[in-house]
Scaffold this motif. Structure first.
Motif, PDB file in Angstrom:
ATOM      1  N   ASN A 231      -6.816  -4.699  -2.920  1.00 53.57           N
ATOM      2  CA  ASN A 231      -7.159  -5.724  -1.922  1.00 53.57           C
ATOM      3  C   ASN A 231      -5.900  -5.624  -0.741  1.00 53.57           C
ATOM      4  OD1 ASN A 231      -5.570  -6.794  -4.134  1.00 53.57           O
ATOM      5  ND2 ASN A 231      -6.272  -8.804  -2.905  1.00 53.57           N
ATOM      6  N   VAL A 232      -6.031  -4.121  -0.417  1.00 54.20           N
ATOM      7  CA  VAL A 232      -4.436  -3.569  -0.343  1.00 54.20           C
ATOM      8  C   VAL A 232      -4.717  -2.676   1.168  1.00 54.20           C
ATOM      9  CG1 VAL A 232      -3.291  -1.524  -0.093  1.00 54.20           C
ATOM     10  CG2 VAL A 232      -3.730  -2.844  -1.859  1.00 54.20           C
ATOM     11  N   MET A 233      -4.503  -2.644   1.941  1.00 52.96           N
ATOM     12  CA  MET A 233      -4.682  -2.571   4.129  1.00 52.96           C
ATOM     13  C   MET A 233      -4.137  -1.023   4.682  1.00 52.96           C
ATOM     14  SD  MET A 233      -6.756  -1.251   6.577  1.00 52.96           S
ATOM     15  CE  MET A 233      -7.862  -3.638   6.939  1.00 52.96           C
ATOM     16  N   VAL A 234      -4.391  -0.176   4.347  1.00 49.67           N
ATOM     17  CA  VAL A 234      -2.655   1.123   4.630  1.00 49.67           C
ATOM     18  C   VAL A 234      -3.035   0.502   6.234  1.00 49.67           C
ATOM     19  CG1 VAL A 234      -2.146   3.386   4.956  1.00 49.67           C
ATOM     20  CG2 VAL A 234      -3.805   2.719   2.836  1.00 49.67           C
ATOM     21  N   ASN A 235      -2.094  -0.084   7.281  1.00 52.24           N
ATOM     22  CA  ASN A 235      -2.301   0.023   8.554  1.00 52.24           C
ATOM     23  C   ASN A 235      -1.084   0.534   8.655  1.00 52.24           C
ATOM     24  OD1 ASN A 235       0.127  -1.574   8.433  1.00 52.24           O
ATOM     25  ND2 ASN A 235      -0.290  -3.362   8.749  1.00 52.24           N
ATOM     26  N   SER A 236      -0.178   1.477   8.169  1.00 50.08           N
ATOM     27  CA  SER A 236       0.377   2.752   9.010  1.00 50.08           C
ATOM     28  C   SER A 236       0.975   3.958   8.205  1.00 50.08           C
ATOM     29  CB  SER A 236       1.900   1.795   9.446  1.00 50.08           C
ATOM     30  OG  SER A 236       2.303   1.362   8.025  1.00 50.08           O
ATOM     31  N   LEU A 237       1.342   4.728   8.795  1.00 49.16           N
ATOM     32  CA  LEU A 237       1.472   6.159   8.431  1.00 49.16           C
ATOM     33  C   LEU A 237       2.697   6.553   8.950  1.00 49.16           C
ATOM     34  CD1 LEU A 237       0.860   9.188   6.938  1.00 49.16           C
ATOM     35  CD2 LEU A 237      -0.824   9.555   9.100  1.00 49.16           C
ATOM     36  N   ILE A 238       3.839   6.698   8.833  1.00 48.55           N
ATOM     37  CA  ILE A 238       5.255   6.799   9.012  1.00 48.55           C
ATOM     38  C   ILE A 238       5.268   8.451   8.514  1.00 48.55           C
ATOM     39  CG2 ILE A 238       5.504   4.696  10.182  1.00 48.55           C
ATOM     40  CD1 ILE A 238       7.513   4.778   7.818  1.00 48.55           C
ATOM     41  N   ASN A 239       6.293   9.051   9.133  1.00 51.09           N
ATOM     42  CA  ASN A 239       7.088  10.047   8.107  1.00 51.09           C
ATOM     43  C   ASN A 239       8.218   9.584   7.315  1.00 51.09           C
ATOM     44  OD1 ASN A 239       9.055  12.399   9.114  1.00 51.09           O
ATOM     45  ND2 ASN A 239       6.884  13.535   8.019  1.00 51.09           N
ATOM     46  N   ASP A 240       9.002  10.578   6.720  1.00 55.26           N
ATOM     47  CA  ASP A 240      10.215   9.882   6.192  1.00 55.26           C
ATOM     48  C   ASP A 240      10.853   9.898   7.157  1.00 55.26           C
ATOM     49  OD1 ASP A 240      10.133  12.743   5.875  1.00 55.26           O
ATOM     50  OD2 ASP A 240      11.208  12.807   3.870  1.00 55.26           O
ATOM     51  N   THR A 241      11.564  10.360   8.067  1.00 52.34           N
ATOM     52  CA  THR A 241      12.554   9.949   8.897  1.00 52.34           C
ATOM     53  C   THR A 241      12.597   9.151   9.816  1.00 52.34           C
ATOM     54  OG1 THR A 241      11.268  12.497  10.390  1.00 52.34           O
ATOM     55  CG2 THR A 241      12.372  13.162   9.424  1.00 52.34           C
ATOM     56  N   VAL A 242      10.800   8.996  10.294  1.00 49.05           N
ATOM     57  CA  VAL A 242      10.813   7.898  11.085  1.00 49.05           C
ATOM     58  C   VAL A 242      10.837   6.038  10.027  1.00 49.05           C
ATOM     59  CG1 VAL A 242       8.932   5.998  12.197  1.00 49.05           C
ATOM     60  CG2 VAL A 242       9.284   8.485  12.307  1.00 49.05           C
TER      61      VAL A 242
END
Ligand code: BGC
Length: 517
Positions: A231-242
């Motif tokens: 029950n996990v929703m990946v809601n955002s993708l960021i770079n490690d610098t962000v």
């Protein structure tokens, strides 16, 4: 000693003196403005090269020293490439991130994040308390060579297994009612189409899962998670610098630059929407919520085409043997994965030419006799730092490492040369790193603003490598001037930029979409 040898010797001693005095002066002016000359003498005398071959020292010094006179042209070209990347595709990537706002530091809640870097995978649970306070628990797994070089699909299936393992231990399997939002910190270049959609542009840092190039990495991960009914929703993708920028801002409001100096290198910063001219007005990005947006520069590609980087024969060799020749040239001179490989290439070359590890009989080692030292990436950044930090009189750490890891005996001359090579390469990396920081600061005209420029930095090279940070500071003093740097620029070590940053990104996304955290 012939006259030629003697002249070489003098030149090497002079160059070593000048370079160490120079590096030292500039790396310590923050702290010791009055005693630096005396201290440079002390440093020089502690870094003895009295047993090393002066000709070798002279040649390597020439090859790896980045002179102060090179800064202006490098910074100008850097700014040019940053601007070109904002205007056109196909230059420095300068990727719009769909992150339009920074945290206030008052966010609260419990959020999951995932940190896929160059070396490890971590799954994290962060509790944000507000007032810049947080607590993070995580589990970490090394990413095996087989996973790095095998199909991308297998890597993602493995990641979903690790998320399941983490949930079982940290969140309890029973809470089926709850959907956990997860921020995915993915430290590779992705073209973002939304905050939770990103197509993998290319792999870096030796990863090779080309089966998923051009595909949306969030969807691939979500499919693997759904296949396991988590029950996990990946809601955002960021770079490690962000992530680094967000995590630093959470604690230190006002931070507008996030940088990684670790296995790889990269930088994200806050840009005016009006400057990102490659975004067409009809693109989805024009629905931006504010007039600013974080840009993931992917600055590792600086200098790929311009020929401005001071590349030597060892850099050329490293690039040719890398998984992406001609790409990420700046990263290949600056970051941990590559600088240790550069050092290994130099050791190997010197050994084959009878300048290192020569036996008492006078026999030069062959490649086979050098064992693992002859193999790509069998000398890592952590070890390089440990060797450079060896302050013992006989350089025992170096002696033990070469004996235990490669079964190679070293003379004192070998050990002095090895330490010097590590210093030369890491110092050049730090000075080039300062070029990137200075370019960003100048481009955004940050020094003309009343407040301090806060730069959040994370990564093993910055946090752990001996003298990396002082060398960056020293170079910034040269590029700007000491008083300005001291008064206006704060380099801050981010606290777990990728883990906490991923959690903050997930939190901000929930808030924007009106969803509970
Ligand atoms: C990647 C970047 C990443 C950096 C630091 C580089 O190799 O291209 O996306 O931010 O490494 O991890």
């Amino acid at each position: 000693m012939t006259l030629k040898c003697f002249l070489c010797y003098l030149k090497a001693r002079f160059l070593s003196f000048v370079s160490f005095t120079f590096f030292f002066l500039h790396s310590h002016t923050f702290l010791l403005p009055h005693s630096h000359i005396l201290r440079s003498f002390i440093l020089f005398s502690t870094m003895s090269l009295s047993h090393a071959d002066p000709e070798v020292i002279s040649r390597l010094t020439d090859a790896f020293t980045l002179p102060t006179s090179a800064y202006d042209a490098l910074v100008d070209q850097f700014i040019k490439e940053l601007n070109q990347g904002l205007a056109h595709k196909g230059q420095m990537p300068m990727i719009p991130t769909f992150v339009y706002e920074l945290p206030t530091g008052e966010e609260t809640g419990e959020v999951l994040s995932l940190d896929l870097g160059g070396t490890n995978l971590r799954v994290c649970k962060t509790t944000l308390f507000g007032k810049g306070q947080f607590e993070i628990i995580h589990k970490k797994w090394a990413i095996s060579d087989a996973l790095k070089k095998g199909p991308g699909k297998d890597l993602f299936a493995w990641i979903a297994d690790r998320i399941e393992e983490f949930l079982a231990h940290q969140c309890g399997h029973n809470d089926k009612e709850k959907i956990y939002p997860l921020g995915m910190t993915f430290s590779f270049p992705c073209e973002q189409l939304d905050i939770n959609v990103g197509k993998l542009l290319f792999w870096t840092k030796g990863f090779r899962g080309n089966d998923i190039l051009g595909q949306d990495v969030v969807k691939i991960l979500q499919d693997c998670i759904d296949a396991k009914k988590l029950n996990v929703m990946v809601n955002s993708l960021i770079n490690d610098t962000v992530g680094t920028l967000l995590a630093t801002t959470y604690k230190h409001p006002g931070c507008e630059i996030g940088i990684i100096f670790g296995t790889g290198t990269n930088c994200a910063y806050l840009e005016e929407q009006s400057q990102i001219t490659k975004i067409k007005s009809d693109a989805s990005n024009s629905t931006a919520l504010t007039d600013q947006q974080l840009i993931n520069t992917e600055w590792g590609s600086f200098g790929n085409k311009s020929g401005i980087l001071p590349i030597n024969e060892y850099d050329v060799h490293l690039d040719a043997k890398s998984s992406q020749p001609g790409k990420q040239l700046y990263e290949k001179m600056v970051s941990g994965l590559y600088i240790s490989e550069l050092a290994r290439i130099v050791f190997h070359d010197l050994a084959l030419n009878g300048k290192l590890f020569v036996e008492e009989s006078g026999h030069f080692k062959s490649s086979e006799e050098l064992g693992d030292l002859a193999l790509k990436e069998r000398f890592d950044g952590a070890m390089m730092g440990a060797l450079e930090g060896d302050e013992s009189a006989q350089l025992d750490v170096i002696e033990n490492h070469f004996l235990s890891s490669y079964n190679l005996k070293t003379s004192l001359s070998d050990r002095e040369t090895i330490k010097y090579i590590c210093q030369l390469i890491s110092t050049r990396a730090a000075r080039l790193s300062a070029v990137g920081i200075a370019a960003l600061i100048k481009k955004r005209q940050m020094l003309t603003k009343p407040n301090q420029t806060i730069v959040g930095i994370d990564g093993s090279l910055f946090n752990k490598y001996p003298n990396f940070r002082p060398h960056i500071e020293g170079a910034l003093n040269e590029i700007f001037d000491t008083a300005t740097v001291k008064a206006k620029i704060a380099l801050i070590s981010a606290e777990d930029g990728s883990g906490v940053g991923g959690a903050i990104a997930a939190h901000l996304t929930c808030k924007q979409k009106g969803l509970p955290v």
